[in-house]
Design an enzyme around this catalytic site. Structure first.
Site, PDB file in Angstrom:
ATOM      1  CB  CYS A 266      -0.934  -0.009   1.203  1.00  0.00           C
ATOM      2  SG  CYS A 266      -1.941  -1.480   1.255  1.00  0.00           S
TER       3      CYS A 266
HETATM    4  C1  UGA Z   1      -0.751   0.527   5.638  1.00  0.00           C
HETATM    5  C2  UGA Z   1      -1.455   1.534   6.529  1.00  0.00           C
HETATM    6  O1  UGA Z   1      -0.794   1.620   7.793  1.00  0.00           O
HETATM    7  C3  UGA Z   1      -2.914   1.137   6.748  1.00  0.00           C
HETATM    8  O2  UGA Z   1      -3.597   2.142   7.502  1.00  0.00           O
HETATM    9  C4  UGA Z   1      -3.602   0.993   5.383  1.00  0.00           C
HETATM   10  O3  UGA Z   1      -4.925   0.565   5.503  1.00  0.00           O
HETATM   11  C5  UGA Z   1      -2.847  -0.046   4.572  1.00  0.00           C
HETATM   12  O4  UGA Z   1      -1.473   0.373   4.418  1.00  0.00           O
HETATM   13  C6  UGA Z   1      -3.522  -0.155   3.242  1.00  0.00           C
HETATM   14  O5  UGA Z   1      -3.579   0.843   2.520  1.00  0.00           O
HETATM   15  O6  UGA Z   1      -4.133  -1.185   2.967  1.00  0.00           O
HETATM   16  P1  UGA Z   1       0.383  -1.857   6.018  1.00  0.00           P
HETATM   17  O7  UGA Z   1       0.837  -1.759   4.601  1.00  0.00           O
HETATM   18  O8  UGA Z   1      -0.208  -3.128   6.500  1.00  0.00           O
HETATM   19  O9  UGA Z   1      -0.694  -0.713   6.340  1.00  0.00           O
HETATM   20  O10 UGA Z   1       1.660  -1.618   6.905  1.00  0.00           O
HETATM   21  P2  UGA Z   1       2.177  -0.514   7.914  1.00  0.00           P
HETATM   22  O11 UGA Z   1       2.065  -1.002   9.298  1.00  0.00           O
HETATM   23  O12 UGA Z   1       1.610   0.796   7.602  1.00  0.00           O
HETATM   24  O13 UGA Z   1       3.732  -0.515   7.535  1.00  0.00           O
HETATM   25  C7  UGA Z   1       4.159  -0.134   6.227  1.00  0.00           C
HETATM   26  C8  UGA Z   1       5.654  -0.151   6.132  1.00  0.00           C
HETATM   27  O14 UGA Z   1       6.203   0.941   6.873  1.00  0.00           O
HETATM   28  C9  UGA Z   1       6.337  -1.400   6.675  1.00  0.00           C
HETATM   29  O15 UGA Z   1       7.361  -1.779   5.788  1.00  0.00           O
HETATM   30  C10 UGA Z   1       6.904  -0.967   8.008  1.00  0.00           C
HETATM   31  O16 UGA Z   1       8.054  -1.699   8.371  1.00  0.00           O
HETATM   32  C11 UGA Z   1       7.242   0.488   7.712  1.00  0.00           C
HETATM   33  N1  UGA Z   1       7.249   1.340   8.930  1.00  0.00           N
HETATM   34  C12 UGA Z   1       6.124   1.543   9.647  1.00  0.00           C
HETATM   35  C13 UGA Z   1       8.438   1.963   9.291  1.00  0.00           C
HETATM   36  O17 UGA Z   1       9.478   1.816   8.644  1.00  0.00           O
HETATM   37  N2  UGA Z   1       8.431   2.780  10.391  1.00  0.00           N
HETATM   38  C14 UGA Z   1       7.317   2.999  11.138  1.00  0.00           C
HETATM   39  O18 UGA Z   1       7.381   3.759  12.119  1.00  0.00           O
HETATM   40  C15 UGA Z   1       6.134   2.353  10.754  1.00  0.00           C
END
Ligand code: UGA
Length: 428
Positions: A266
């Site tokens: 996403c």
């Molecule tokens: C993301 C959004 O958080 C959701 O709200 C949304 O619904 C979803 O996309 C979507 O559009 O379907 P997701 O892709 O499951 O959710 O994952 P996240 O938890 O957002 O993490 C995304 C990436 O960012 C991961 O690679 C994670 O490791 C990274 N991340 C996250 C960081 O590097 N630092 C952070 O502080 C948080």
């Protein structure tokens, strides 16, 4: 009052949505073209890995949830249909609506035989898509009129993989964009058990709220990574800085984990699509392009750090711990581990990888080029260097005995036990 809901597409979004609605007491029909996935769901198990999903499925199957490959039956026997099929990006960053268009055309045909029905778009589509593409397609294939014979709404999802069930059941907000009051009211009724704010908008505003949310989260991550990269040069720990800025309630402590950057199905895709959309309007989105650039540079920065410690990767045994795009998921889509692996392979490294859940998905891209170990310990055995690329909890207290040299580069700030190892963090 419970309704019968058909959910079209039983991937991550569709299955969580179906299971979530079943948990709220609605009757749910999950439709997918993948017969194997349908059979697995009907046996009470999930074909995707997600915390808590099997427990709900086991109880719901045979009671108020079933899966099928039959689109017609799904639509005809339900009150409302959620579109949850994938919307991948094309290579140029533009959205690929192939699956949405196919399913919408077929649903239009089915609507010929159905009285008033509501179609809810949950798949992420760029602002304007429902109004300009989906509704005209539905009207053409059904021969019916929106607002009279059928209703249309946009109800984006904000579920994080790994905690998606929890997110579904405890939402911060529900966003419902609708063509008219009736479509929106019928969609809102499904969520009547929740106490969170419900924001009603028009169709394209709801679509934009989804993109703006993901682009903001991506921006927060690239921001903290950029500050982290500066901190690293100054000998400052970015995690201490993040703690300090997070105490300001306007900033909040969430999404301030500095490291290898964002992956998944996403954040990268939605940010790129927003850039594409902006450019199509003649606007150059400088901030968003920088967000993407910072993210694409983090894997390169990691490899540069390693190069400072070992001259060449040629023939070196590199242990890669973590392949999924984040912990608690088997999903490897746009995983930041992959550009690292690709470059290491180019430079003739000998890779042994371990991930608690994502081995199968990694093999789709890297079948024979890398070796897979059954445990972190086995991957580390005799390795020259270990790269920690995903924040799996089981990596917190690893034992690095058995490595040739205990050089550990942590790209996710997950390693707690740093005794007797040569440890370096990516931005700290
Ligand atoms: C993301 C959004 O958080 C959701 O709200 C949304 O619904 C979803 O996309 C979507 O559009 O379907 P997701 O892709 O499951 O959710 O994952 P996240 O938890 O957002 O993490 C995304 C990436 O960012 C991961 O690679 C994670 O490791 C990274 N991340 C996250 C960081 O590097 N630092 C952070 O502080 C948080």
């Amino acid at each position: 009052m419970s309704k019968t809901i058909s959910v079209i597409g039983a991937g991550y979004v569709g299955l969580i949505t179906g299971v979530g609605f079943a948990r709220l007491g609605h009757n749910v029909i999950c439709r997918d073209i993948n017969k194997k996935a349908v059979d697995t769901i009907n046996s009470g198990r999930s074909h995707i890995y997600e915390k808590g999903i099997d427990e709900i499925l086991e109880k719901a199957v045979g009671k108020n949830l079933k899966a099928t490959i039959d689109l017609k039956e799904s639509v005809l026997t339900s009150d409302i249909t959620f579109i949850c099929v994938g919307t991948p990006s094309k290579d140029n960053g533009n959205i690929n609506l192939k699956h949405v268009k196919e399913v919408i055309r077929d649903i239009g045909e089915i609507l010929k035989e159905k009285s008033y029905h509501v179609i809810v778009v949950k798949s992420t589509v760029t602002p304007g898509t429902t109004e300009k593409i989906i509704i005209p397609l539905l009207e053409r294939s059904s021969g019916k009129k929106v607002g009279i014979d059928f209703g249309v709404a946009v109800n984006p999802e904000f579920l994080r993989e790994g905690v998606a069930i929890e997110d579904f059941l405890n939402p911060d907000r529900i966003i419902i964009g609708s063509y008219d009051q009736r479509s929106g009211d019928l969609t809102e009724e499904l969520y009547s058990d929740f106490n969170c704010p419900v924001l009603r908008t028009d169709l394209k505003t709801a679509e934009m709220i989804k993109y703006a949310s993901n682009a903001f989260l991506a921006t927060k991550i690239s921001f903290i990574n950029e500050i982290g990269n500066i901190c690293k040069g100054l000998g400052i720990n970015i995690y201490d800085v993040a703690e300090g800025i997070a105490l300001d309630h306007r900033i909040s402590p969430h999404f301030l984990k500095s490291g290898l950057g964002f992956g998944g199905s996403c954040l990268p895709k939605d940010t790129k699509e927003l850039v594409f959309k902006a450019r199509s309007l003649g606007y150059e989105p400088n901030l968003l392009t920088s967000v993407i650039k910072v993210n694409e540079d983090q894997p390169k920065r990691l490899l540069n750090l390693v190069r400072k410690r070992i001259n060449s990767f040629n023939g070196k045994k590199v242990a890669i711990l973590g392949l999924s795009f984040k912990g608690d998921t088997d999903d490897t889509r746009d995983s930041q581990a992959f550009p690292v692996i690709k470059q290491l392979l180019k430079e003739n490294a000998n890779i042994t990888a371990y991930d608690p859940k994502a081995e199968e998905n990694t093999k789709i891209l890297f079948e024979d080029q890398i070796q897979y170990a059954d445990s972190a310990k086995a991957a580390l055995e005799n390795s020259d260097i270990a790269l920690i690329l995903t924040d799996w909890k089981e990596f917190e207290n690893l034992d690095f005995d058995g490595m040739k040299k205990k050089i550990v580069i942590d790209a996710r700030n997950i390693i707690k036990n740093k005794e007797n190892i040569e440890y370096e963090g990516l931005c700290w």
